[in-house]
Design a protein around this motif. Structure first.
Motif, PDB file in Angstrom:
ATOM      1  N   HIS A   1     -11.093  -0.535  -4.687  1.00  0.00           N
ATOM      2  CA  HIS A   1     -10.614  -0.017  -3.401  1.00  0.00           C
ATOM      3  C   HIS A   1     -10.922  -0.952  -2.239  1.00  0.00           C
ATOM      4  O   HIS A   1     -10.303  -0.870  -1.191  1.00  0.00           O
ATOM      5  CB  HIS A   1     -11.227   1.351  -3.153  1.00  0.00           C
ATOM      6  CG  HIS A   1     -10.937   2.302  -4.270  1.00  0.00           C
ATOM      7  ND1 HIS A   1      -9.647   2.663  -4.581  1.00  0.00           N
ATOM      8  CD2 HIS A   1     -11.737   2.904  -5.157  1.00  0.00           C
ATOM      9  CE1 HIS A   1      -9.690   3.477  -5.621  1.00  0.00           C
ATOM     10  NE2 HIS A   1     -10.933   3.630  -5.981  1.00  0.00           N
TER      11      HIS A   1
ATOM     12  N   ALA B   1       5.802   2.091   2.485  1.00  0.00           N
ATOM     13  CA  ALA B   1       5.181   2.922   1.444  1.00  0.00           C
ATOM     14  C   ALA B   1       6.293   3.654   0.704  1.00  0.00           C
ATOM     15  O   ALA B   1       7.437   3.701   1.172  1.00  0.00           O
ATOM     16  CB  ALA B   1       4.242   3.932   2.070  1.00  0.00           C
ATOM     17  N   GLN B   2       5.933   4.261  -0.407  1.00  0.00           N
ATOM     18  CA  GLN B   2       6.934   4.984  -1.188  1.00  0.00           C
ATOM     19  C   GLN B   2       7.505   6.166  -0.403  1.00  0.00           C
ATOM     20  O   GLN B   2       8.648   6.546  -0.567  1.00  0.00           O
ATOM     21  CB  GLN B   2       6.301   5.485  -2.483  1.00  0.00           C
ATOM     22  CG  GLN B   2       7.350   5.894  -3.473  1.00  0.00           C
ATOM     23  CD  GLN B   2       6.789   6.082  -4.852  1.00  0.00           C
ATOM     24  OE1 GLN B   2       5.596   6.087  -5.057  1.00  0.00           O
ATOM     25  NE2 GLN B   2       7.672   6.239  -5.818  1.00  0.00           N
ATOM     26  N   SER B   3       6.669   6.715   0.486  1.00  0.00           N
ATOM     27  CA  SER B   3       7.130   7.844   1.300  1.00  0.00           C
ATOM     28  C   SER B   3       8.183   7.414   2.311  1.00  0.00           C
ATOM     29  O   SER B   3       8.780   8.246   2.971  1.00  0.00           O
ATOM     30  CB  SER B   3       5.933   8.450   2.030  1.00  0.00           C
ATOM     31  OG  SER B   3       5.318   7.465   2.837  1.00  0.00           O
TER      32      SER B   3
ATOM     33  N   LEU C   1       4.559   0.446   6.807  1.00  0.00           N
ATOM     34  CA  LEU C   1       3.120   0.211   6.842  1.00  0.00           C
ATOM     35  C   LEU C   1       2.782  -1.054   7.616  1.00  0.00           C
ATOM     36  O   LEU C   1       1.883  -1.063   8.451  1.00  0.00           O
ATOM     37  CB  LEU C   1       2.563   0.099   5.422  1.00  0.00           C
ATOM     38  CG  LEU C   1       2.679   1.326   4.531  1.00  0.00           C
ATOM     39  CD1 LEU C   1       2.118   1.022   3.150  1.00  0.00           C
ATOM     40  CD2 LEU C   1       1.923   2.505   5.127  1.00  0.00           C
TER      41      LEU C   1
ATOM     42  N   GLN D   1      -5.641  -7.416  -0.536  1.00  0.00           N
ATOM     43  CA  GLN D   1      -4.558  -7.281  -1.510  1.00  0.00           C
ATOM     44  C   GLN D   1      -3.361  -8.153  -1.111  1.00  0.00           C
ATOM     45  O   GLN D   1      -2.736  -8.784  -1.957  1.00  0.00           O
ATOM     46  CB  GLN D   1      -4.137  -5.808  -1.574  1.00  0.00           C
ATOM     47  CG  GLN D   1      -3.211  -5.472  -2.706  1.00  0.00           C
ATOM     48  CD  GLN D   1      -3.944  -5.422  -4.031  1.00  0.00           C
ATOM     49  OE1 GLN D   1      -4.936  -4.720  -4.160  1.00  0.00           O
ATOM     50  NE2 GLN D   1      -3.481  -6.174  -5.009  1.00  0.00           N
TER      51      GLN D   1
ATOM     52  N   ASN E   1      -8.103  -2.960  -0.533  1.00  0.00           N
ATOM     53  CA  ASN E   1      -7.171  -2.372   0.441  1.00  0.00           C
ATOM     54  C   ASN E   1      -7.626  -2.561   1.881  1.00  0.00           C
ATOM     55  O   ASN E   1      -6.908  -2.237   2.811  1.00  0.00           O
ATOM     56  CB  ASN E   1      -7.010  -0.874   0.187  1.00  0.00           C
ATOM     57  CG  ASN E   1      -6.477  -0.616  -1.196  1.00  0.00           C
ATOM     58  OD1 ASN E   1      -5.856  -1.497  -1.787  1.00  0.00           O
ATOM     59  ND2 ASN E   1      -6.726   0.558  -1.728  1.00  0.00           N
TER      60      ASN E   1
ATOM     61  N   GLY F   1       7.248   0.616 -13.029  1.00  0.00           N
ATOM     62  CA  GLY F   1       6.199   0.234 -13.968  1.00  0.00           C
ATOM     63  C   GLY F   1       5.413  -0.988 -13.525  1.00  0.00           C
ATOM     64  O   GLY F   1       4.358  -1.278 -14.067  1.00  0.00           O
ATOM     65  N   LYS F   2       5.932  -1.737 -12.537  1.00  0.00           N
ATOM     66  CA  LYS F   2       5.210  -2.928 -12.059  1.00  0.00           C
ATOM     67  C   LYS F   2       4.147  -2.499 -11.052  1.00  0.00           C
ATOM     68  O   LYS F   2       4.377  -1.593 -10.242  1.00  0.00           O
ATOM     69  CB  LYS F   2       6.177  -3.903 -11.370  1.00  0.00           C
ATOM     70  CG  LYS F   2       7.218  -4.473 -12.312  1.00  0.00           C
ATOM     71  CD  LYS F   2       6.682  -5.649 -13.076  1.00  0.00           C
ATOM     72  CE  LYS F   2       7.777  -6.254 -13.930  1.00  0.00           C
ATOM     73  NZ  LYS F   2       7.290  -7.188 -14.915  1.00  0.00           N
ATOM     74  N   LYS F   3       2.997  -3.158 -11.097  1.00  0.00           N
ATOM     75  CA  LYS F   3       1.930  -2.813 -10.156  1.00  0.00           C
ATOM     76  C   LYS F   3       2.094  -3.621  -8.884  1.00  0.00           C
ATOM     77  O   LYS F   3       1.776  -4.806  -8.837  1.00  0.00           O
ATOM     78  CB  LYS F   3       0.570  -3.081 -10.795  1.00  0.00           C
ATOM     79  CG  LYS F   3       0.315  -2.160 -11.963  1.00  0.00           C
ATOM     80  CD  LYS F   3      -1.138  -1.946 -12.252  1.00  0.00           C
ATOM     81  CE  LYS F   3      -1.288  -0.749 -13.178  1.00  0.00           C
ATOM     82  NZ  LYS F   3      -2.598  -0.375 -13.508  1.00  0.00           N
ATOM     83  N   VAL F   4       2.640  -2.992  -7.873  1.00  0.00           N
ATOM     84  CA  VAL F   4       2.827  -3.670  -6.584  1.00  0.00           C
ATOM     85  C   VAL F   4       2.256  -2.796  -5.466  1.00  0.00           C
ATOM     86  O   VAL F   4       2.214  -1.582  -5.587  1.00  0.00           O
ATOM     87  CB  VAL F   4       4.321  -3.947  -6.281  1.00  0.00           C
ATOM     88  CG1 VAL F   4       4.871  -5.018  -7.169  1.00  0.00           C
ATOM     89  CG2 VAL F   4       5.145  -2.685  -6.371  1.00  0.00           C
ATOM     90  N   SER F   5       1.827  -3.433  -4.379  1.00  0.00           N
ATOM     91  CA  SER F   5       1.229  -2.671  -3.281  1.00  0.00           C
ATOM     92  C   SER F   5       2.282  -1.910  -2.480  1.00  0.00           C
ATOM     93  O   SER F   5       2.054  -0.788  -2.069  1.00  0.00           O
ATOM     94  CB  SER F   5       0.492  -3.606  -2.324  1.00  0.00           C
ATOM     95  OG  SER F   5      -0.642  -4.099  -2.946  1.00  0.00           O
ATOM     96  N   TYR F   6       3.418  -2.575  -2.246  1.00  0.00           N
ATOM     97  CA  TYR F   6       4.419  -1.957  -1.372  1.00  0.00           C
ATOM     98  C   TYR F   6       5.658  -1.592  -2.177  1.00  0.00           C
ATOM     99  O   TYR F   6       6.196  -2.427  -2.899  1.00  0.00           O
ATOM    100  CB  TYR F   6       4.774  -2.915  -0.232  1.00  0.00           C
ATOM    101  CG  TYR F   6       3.554  -3.321   0.545  1.00  0.00           C
ATOM    102  CD1 TYR F   6       2.991  -2.455   1.472  1.00  0.00           C
ATOM    103  CD2 TYR F   6       2.924  -4.538   0.310  1.00  0.00           C
ATOM    104  CE1 TYR F   6       1.844  -2.792   2.157  1.00  0.00           C
ATOM    105  CE2 TYR F   6       1.769  -4.892   0.996  1.00  0.00           C
ATOM    106  CZ  TYR F   6       1.227  -4.012   1.917  1.00  0.00           C
ATOM    107  OH  TYR F   6       0.093  -4.347   2.590  1.00  0.00           O
ATOM    108  N   TYR F   7       6.106  -0.369  -1.994  1.00  0.00           N
ATOM    109  CA  TYR F   7       7.229   0.117  -2.781  1.00  0.00           C
ATOM    110  C   TYR F   7       8.522  -0.585  -2.368  1.00  0.00           C
ATOM    111  O   TYR F   7       9.363  -0.909  -3.191  1.00  0.00           O
ATOM    112  CB  TYR F   7       7.360   1.631  -2.589  1.00  0.00           C
ATOM    113  CG  TYR F   7       8.537   2.222  -3.306  1.00  0.00           C
ATOM    114  CD1 TYR F   7       8.510   2.361  -4.685  1.00  0.00           C
ATOM    115  CD2 TYR F   7       9.661   2.624  -2.604  1.00  0.00           C
ATOM    116  CE1 TYR F   7       9.590   2.886  -5.349  1.00  0.00           C
ATOM    117  CE2 TYR F   7      10.749   3.152  -3.265  1.00  0.00           C
ATOM    118  CZ  TYR F   7      10.716   3.284  -4.641  1.00  0.00           C
ATOM    119  OH  TYR F   7      11.784   3.788  -5.297  1.00  0.00           O
TER     120      TYR F   7
END
Lengths: 248, 412
Positions: A109, A186-188, A192, A123, A112, A160-166
């Motif tokens: 954490h 963000a995904q919402s 950001l 990150q 971040n 499935g990919k690990k990314v910080s920003y959607y």
């Protein structure tokens, strides 16, 4: 006369169709790759300045960075942080505090958090440059940024990919193929971070962003200005630069 | 019999000396009993605080998650299947169960950010397990499906937030991708547990599950029983029931928690303090008894000159000393009963008395601390007082009885 005007109009239409074909012929992926060929660094040494602005407070930090592929070493040179070092080795990030003579691995954490209190998170520093592997980009339009024509691209994280920003939205200079603006969502759907390039220079035949501003859009009145004072591409970096021993 | 009578007479004859020595013993015993009661109260309240606000009595969880629980990972989560809930509800002394999804977040008020722990909960289930209902200082608990949050008053004050304000929680989902949860504050709580007051944000479970992309999974299911002392046995029993259809899960009882073992480790430290109190008490008793014996050197010489044997002299002395021990012990225990009685009724508020917060010492208690009754401590410390008085009188008695009567009489 009417015939001539008709011919001229016809020519214009044909020309415009052709130009639009040639523009759309360039795919989003090609644009990103072309931008990366400008911005991606294989080996470099840079001297830069970072100013963290939060409300009325301004803190300036200076640093020297060495980059070689996935490895990077940053040494702070301003009096307050002199000797503080960051070492990035592949996917690991280490930090050395000279006063405590302490070596800390930044993980989980902690990644971040803002680097040295700035709007760039650890990150963000760790993000791989191969964005085309992590995002599916689409060309969504064209816009002018401070008088320069830009492609507007939108990248959505591949499932499935690990990314910080959607989602990320990038404005790429149509002529110089350098990013001039980027928004990270963000995904919402909430914005950001927003990054804007203020100055681009041609160095050793490639266009490179020299001054940029990153804003954390969740925190009012917070931004970080990043200025590259000098950059040298493909310098000779001594062996052992990117080792933990060198950090101490 | 004569000697026993003589010893008793001596006690009465030297009333002041007897009372002074006995009062020292009484004071040591009283102090020990009081301290033991305070420590017992603190430990008990620490446990209660952890059970009532964080852990419940049993936790149904994946053992791999349990190992990394400090990191609050979004891996190794569990699905709340009807079969699992049936097994939980079927456990002996079952009272309530609450599924919970915990995660790390950054609480944002638009200007500043603070790392917090988010807990996705189902309000009805949660309140049946945890005693949060009565701890609201403003607002109320959100209802199911509402896009609202509850947080500690202290955290809200720190971030300058009030009921009705909107907050943003910046989280990372299962794929490490940033997401935000925006919600209105529906209530603020102030509990006896500092962790809840300053670190935790409660949100509706479904909203959290959606934001974290965890497909309806939870970190654990927390169970409340009717009797906490049976937790160890019932944890095993429930684990067996669950393992019959799901071998990925296990059950831990509240006393297996890290926070509890931490409180237990502190208890060891407290035992050490108690041991030191006993040691000081023992030195005081020994000192008083030796001085009393030395003071009576002339008397001993006289007794010997009158024909008393060494053993008889030692017997009288030891009996006297034991008598003083018993008297001191009784006074100490009576004082202790009064002290602990008062202490367990009125309690003590450290924050108000000394202006410090026990929370900063890692003790999860903010309320008044109440003493507890520990009959074992009464008996033990009484026996200790009498035994030390008895044993400490033997060497000076021997030494004095061994002396030549003339020398003893003219020892000055």
């Amino acid at each position: 006369m009417r015939k001539r005007i008709g011919l001229l109009l016809g020519c214009l239409i044909i020309i415009s169709i052709f130009t639009s074909i040639s523009v759309s012929a360039m795919t989003a992926e090609e644009i990103i790759k072309k931008r990366d060929s400008n911005e991606y660094i294989k080996t470099a040494k840079a001297e830069s300045e970072m100013t963290i602005v939060s409300g009325n407070r301004r803190i300036t930090k200076t640093m020297v960075s060495y980059i070689e592929g996935d490895n990077g070493l940053t040494i702070f040179t301003n009096p307050r942080d002199r000797g503080t070092k960051f070492l990035k080795r592949d996917d690991d990030l280490w930090m050395f505090f000279p006063e405590a003579e302490d070596l800390v691995k930044i993980s989980g954490h902690m990644l971040n958090q803002g680097m040295m209190g700035s709007d760039f998170s650890y990150q963000d520093m760790m993000e791989s440059d191969k964005l085309t592997e992590l995002y599916k980009f689409e060309l969504i339009g064209e816009e002018k940024i401070e008088g320069r024509n830009c492609y507007v691209l939108e990248g959505i994280a591949i499932e499935g990919k690990k990314v910080s920003y959607y989602r990320r939205k990038s404005w790429v200079d149509k002529e110089r193929f350098v990013g001039l603006k980027e928004e990270l969502y963000a995904q919402s759907g909430r914005l950001l971070k927003a990054m804007k390039v203020n100055k681009v220079e041609e160095i050793e035949g490639r266009w490179y962003p020299m001054e940029s501003v990153m804003e954390d859009k969740l925190r009012k009145g917070s931004r970080t200005e990043f200025v590259i004072k000098s950059i040298e591409f493909n310098p000779k970096i001594p062996a052992g630069t990117f080792t933990l021993e060198n950090l101490k | 019999m004569f000697l026993t009578k003589l010893a008793f007479k001596n006690l009465v004859r030297h009333r002041n000396r007897t009372l002074i020595t006995a009062s020292i013993i009484a004071f040591a015993i009283f102090f020990y009993i009081l301290f033991d009661s305070l420590i017992g109260g603190m430990t008990e309240m620490s446990y209660e605080s952890i059970i009532n606000h964080e852990a419940g009595h049993l936790q149904v969880v994946n053992p791999k998650y349990w190992e990394e629980e400090d990191e609050l990972p979004l891996e190794n989560l569990i699905s709340v299947e009807p079969e699992l809930m049936m097994a939980i509800e079927g456990v002996e002394r079952y009272q309530a169960a609450s599924p919970e999804l915990s995660f790390v977040a950054r609480l944002n008020n638009g200007i500043n950010e603070l790392p917090v722990i988010g807990r996705g909960i189902i309000p009805g289930d949660f309140e049946a397990v945890f005693a949060l209902e009565k701890q609201f200082v403003e607002g109320r608990m959100f209802s199911h499906g509402e896009n609202k949050v509850v947080l500690g008053k202290r955290l809200a004050d720190l971030m300058q937030l009030e009921v009705g304000d909107y907050i943003i929680l910046l989280v990372k989902d299962k794929n490490e991708t940033f997401n935000t949860i925006e919600a209105e504050i529906s209530g603020l709580v102030h509990t006896g547990n500092p962790n809840v007051n300053q670190n935790i944000v409660y949100l509706p479970l479904d909203i959290v599950q959606q934001a974290l992309n965890v497909d309806g999974q939870v970190s654990k299911v927390i169970v409340r029983l009717r009797n906490k002392d049976l937790a160890m046995r019932l944890a095993k029993e429930l684990a067996n029931r669950i393992n019959a259809f799901n071998d990925q899960l296990t059950v831990y009882s509240w006393n297996e928690l890290e926070a509890v073992s931490f409180a237990g480790a502190k208890q060891m430290g407290n035992q050490l303090i108690l041991a030191i109190i006993l040691l000081i008490a023992a030195i005081a008793i020994i000192n008083t008894v030796i001085l009393a014996a030395l003071e009576r050197m002339t008397e001993i010489g006289m007794m010997k000159a009158m024909g008393l044997r060494e053993n008889e002299i030692i017997y009288t002395f030891v009996l006297e000393s034991t008598g003083i021990g018993i008297l001191g012990g009784i006074i100490g225990v009576i004082l202790g009963v009064g002290g602990v009685g008062l202490f367990s009724k009125v309690g003590i508020d450290f924050a108000a008395l000394y202006g410090f917060d026990l929370g900063s010492f890692g003790v999860p208690i903010l309320d008044r601390i109440y003493g507890v009754w520990n009959p074992k401590a009464f008996i033990e410390v009484f026996a200790f007082g009498v035994l030390v008085s008895l044993l400490s009188s033997i060497p000076p008695a021997y030494w004095a009885a061994d002396k030549d009567p003339i020398k003893a009489i003219y020892h000055r």
